[in-house]
Motif scaffolding. Structure first.
Motif, short mmCIF file in Angstrom:
data_model
loop_
_atom_site.label_atom_id
_atom_site.label_comp_id
_atom_site.label_asym_id
_atom_site.label_seq_id
_atom_site.Cartn_x
_atom_site.Cartn_y
_atom_site.Cartn_z
N GLU A 51 -9.47 -0.13 41.26
CA GLU A 51 -10.00 -1.47 40.96
C GLU A 51 -11.51 -1.49 41.06
OE1 GLU A 51 -11.55 -5.44 41.74
OE2 GLU A 51 -11.43 -3.84 43.23
N ASN A 52 -12.06 -0.70 41.95
CA ASN A 52 -13.51 -0.63 42.13
C ASN A 52 -14.23 -0.11 40.89
OD1 ASN A 52 -15.92 -0.74 43.96
ND2 ASN A 52 -15.92 1.46 43.52
N GLU A 53 -13.50 0.63 40.05
CA GLU A 53 -14.08 1.20 38.84
C GLU A 53 -14.03 0.25 37.64
OE1 GLU A 53 -11.89 4.75 38.10
OE2 GLU A 53 -12.58 5.77 39.92
N ALA A 61 -7.67 -8.11 35.47
CA ALA A 61 -6.49 -7.25 35.59
C ALA A 61 -6.56 -6.41 36.86
CB ALA A 61 -6.35 -6.36 34.36
N GLY A 62 -7.76 -5.92 37.16
CA GLY A 62 -7.96 -5.12 38.37
C GLY A 62 -7.70 -5.91 39.64
N LYS A 63 -8.20 -7.14 39.67
CA LYS A 63 -8.00 -7.99 40.85
C LYS A 63 -6.52 -8.36 41.01
CE LYS A 63 -12.64 -10.02 40.91
NZ LYS A 63 -13.09 -9.15 42.00
N THR A 129 -6.57 -1.17 33.18
CA THR A 129 -8.01 -1.09 33.45
C THR A 129 -8.55 0.34 33.48
OG1 THR A 129 -7.91 -0.86 35.88
CG2 THR A 129 -7.72 -3.08 34.97
N LEU A 130 -7.65 1.32 33.54
CA LEU A 130 -8.09 2.70 33.79
C LEU A 130 -9.04 3.20 32.71
CD1 LEU A 130 -7.49 4.91 35.97
CD2 LEU A 130 -5.99 5.94 34.27
N LEU A 140 -2.19 9.74 33.31
CA LEU A 140 -2.12 8.81 34.43
C LEU A 140 -1.98 7.37 33.94
CD1 LEU A 140 -2.33 8.05 37.43
CD2 LEU A 140 -4.83 8.18 37.22
N LYS A 141 -2.77 7.01 32.95
CA LYS A 141 -2.73 5.66 32.40
C LYS A 141 -1.33 5.33 31.87
CE LYS A 141 -5.14 2.62 29.12
NZ LYS A 141 -5.96 1.81 30.04
N TYR A 142 -0.74 6.25 31.11
CA TYR A 142 0.60 6.01 30.57
C TYR A 142 1.65 5.93 31.67
CZ TYR A 142 -0.95 6.63 25.75
OH TYR A 142 -1.57 6.47 24.53
#
Length: 200
Positions: A51-53, A61-63, A129-130, A140-142
């Protein structure tokens, strides 16, 4: 520091998933209950690092992913702390065990499934978000996005009563299902570690 916390969380995640996969078929209850508590905490560390990225256009979406990680961890810690303390150590009545013992597939089992439904939703939102910079990141995203599908089954199945007349969570079918989940989730922790390590 941010990157290190994400890396440490990923390593703990991998170790706990491996230990869970070993302890479960061995029926070492305290072992797999306890590592689930550690797994939930490491998941927050891992999601917080990702999320920091987040860039400006995907912060929401990250939050959401980070908040859901906290909800998941809270539910899981309640379930497995109860197992490690009250269920394993106290001389509970049959009525109390029916409600509190995870293996009876009652309230605690349903809360556990709710927790993992929320976890799946968290992985889906963090997957959106990746920032993909390599083939490993793409995989990883998938994996994160597809893992989000578990939200539907983990949320809906307990409501159908399908587990109400089951022989228990330690059945061979249940163990196999959880081992398959371990095989699926293990690469997420490994690839997250390399993502943090290689991301400048």
């Amino acid at each position: 520091m941010n990157k290190k916390i994400g890396m440490i969380g990923s390593v703990i995640n991998v170790i706990t998933v491996l230990l869970f996969a070993i302890f479960l078929p061995a029926d070492f209850k305290f072992g797999y209950f306890f590592v689930c508590i550690l797994l939930s905490l490491s998941f927050i560390m891992m999601i917080a690092g990702l999320e920091n990225e987040c860039t400006e256009d995907n912060k929401v979406a990250g939050k959401i992913a980070l908040i859901l990680a906290g909800v998941y961890s809270t539910l899981i810690m309640i379930v497995y702390f109860t197992q490690c303390t009250s269920v394993l150590n106290d001389n509970l009545s049959k009525e109390a065990l029916k409600v509190l013992d995870y293996s009876n597939m009652g309230l605690m089992f349903n809360l556990d499934l709710l927790g993992y439904a929320i976890m799946a939703l968290s992985t889906f939102f963090i997957g959106l978000t990746l920032n993909v910079k390599s083939k490993k990141d793409k995989v990883l995203k998938y994996l994160l996005l597809i893992h989000g599908i578990f939200f539907i089954s983990c949320l809906i199945m307990p409501m159908t009563g399908v587990f109400a007349n089951s022989s228990g969570s330690n059945s061979m079918g249940g163990v196999i299902a959880l081992e398959i989940w371990c095989l699926y989730f293990l690469p997420i922790g490994i690839l997250s570690y390399f993502h943090f390590k290689n991301n400048k």
